[in-house]
Design a protein around this motif. Structure first.
Motif, PDB file in Angstrom:
ATOM      1  N   PHE A  62       0.933  -1.016  -0.059  1.00  0.00           N
ATOM      2  CA  PHE A  62      -0.148   0.021   0.031  1.00  0.00           C
ATOM      3  C   PHE A  62       1.119   1.229  -0.039  1.00  0.00           C
ATOM      4  CE2 PHE A  62      -2.220   3.411   2.553  1.00  0.00           C
ATOM      5  CZ  PHE A  62      -3.171   3.515   1.980  1.00  0.00           C
ATOM      6  N   SER A 116       1.171   3.981  -2.991  1.00  0.00           N
ATOM      7  CA  SER A 116       0.532   5.241  -2.669  1.00  0.00           C
ATOM      8  C   SER A 116       2.077   6.234  -3.048  1.00  0.00           C
ATOM      9  CB  SER A 116       0.459   5.525  -1.190  1.00  0.00           C
ATOM     10  OG  SER A 116      -0.657   4.705  -0.910  1.00  0.00           O
ATOM     11  N   VAL A 136      -6.582   5.365   4.687  1.00  0.00           N
ATOM     12  CA  VAL A 136      -7.216   5.693   3.253  1.00  0.00           C
ATOM     13  C   VAL A 136      -7.548   7.170   3.443  1.00  0.00           C
ATOM     14  CG1 VAL A 136      -9.240   4.831   1.881  1.00  0.00           C
ATOM     15  CG2 VAL A 136      -7.912   3.164   3.257  1.00  0.00           C
ATOM     16  N   SER A 137      -8.074   7.550   4.507  1.00  0.00           N
ATOM     17  CA  SER A 137      -8.606   9.112   4.551  1.00  0.00           C
ATOM     18  C   SER A 137      -7.485   9.997   4.382  1.00  0.00           C
ATOM     19  CB  SER A 137      -8.994   9.238   5.955  1.00  0.00           C
ATOM     20  OG  SER A 137      -8.218   9.676   6.650  1.00  0.00           O
TER      21      SER A 137
END
Length: 212
Positions: free
Chosen positions: A119, A123, A176-177
């Motif tokens: 992740f 990102s 995620v936010s």
């Protein structure tokens, strides 16, 4: 004030914050955002955050995140970096909570850690061309987020099972936010980023506050 009342107050101010963001109302933003963040701190206190070491770590994390929320209200690179620093410290406090008691490493932690490495790498690959002078700070911040989520699989809150699905969901929601914040700051500013990122962020913080 009970936890449920604090959570409802938080939700109400998040709704006002979204209205402020949609209208570009700076005055309402300065009212709604600090109030929504204070509400998740009060929710943790109402839930008994002061009664355990785990709860105190979570309370510290929430207070640091509230400081980060306030620092992100003004537009400016210095305040943005200050906000990042406050959130990084908040993530570190969550790591302290999740590591409290020196839990044993488990298979689910190893899987979660591997998933967070992927992740974080994806990102950063997405953001890298847009970061400019922020590449270093964002890379460090992303690593801290990944560690926070990975360690959430080890968390053992009082009276809850290990691993705690509430904690894991809160940690993942928080991470995620942050993508909405990154997209808003570095890639494509739009109300859409705040429309989904803010409710997810505040919901995640309330889940972590509830875990105490």
């Amino acid at each position: 004030m009970s936890f449920n009342i604090a959570a409802m107050v938080c939700a109400g101010f998040v709704a006002l914050l979204l209205l402020a963001e949609h209208r570009g109302d700076e005055r309402l933003r300065w009212i709604a955002k600090p109030a929504a963040s204070l509400a998740f701190v009060l929710a943790a206190l109402a839930g008994g955050a002061g009664e355990s070491a785990y709860g105190l770590w979570v309370l510290a994390a929430l207070i640091l995140c509230m400081a980060g929320d306030i620092l992100l209200i003004p537009a400016g690179e210095k305040t943005f970096l200050g906000g990042m620093g406050a959130f990084a410290a908040g993530h570190a406090a969550y790591i302290g909570a999740f590591f409290w008691g020196w839990p044993q490493l488990t298979a689910i932690f190893i899987v979660g850690a591997a998933a967070m490495i992927v992740f974080a790498a994806l990102s950063l690959r997405w953001l890298w061309p847009h970061l400019g002078a922020f590449r270093g700070p964002v890379a460090v911040y992303t690593a801290i987020i990944a560690m926070m989520v990975a360690t959430s699989f080890l968390a053992a809150p009082p009276t809850r099972p290990t691993p705690s699905l509430l904690v894991i969901a809160g940690a993942i929601g928080f991470a995620v936010s942050d993508l909405a914040v990154a997209r808003e700051k570095f890639v494509a500013p739009a109300f859409f980023n705040r429309a989904w990122g803010l409710p997810l962020y505040y919901g995640a913080q309330l889940m972590l506050a509830a875990s105490v």
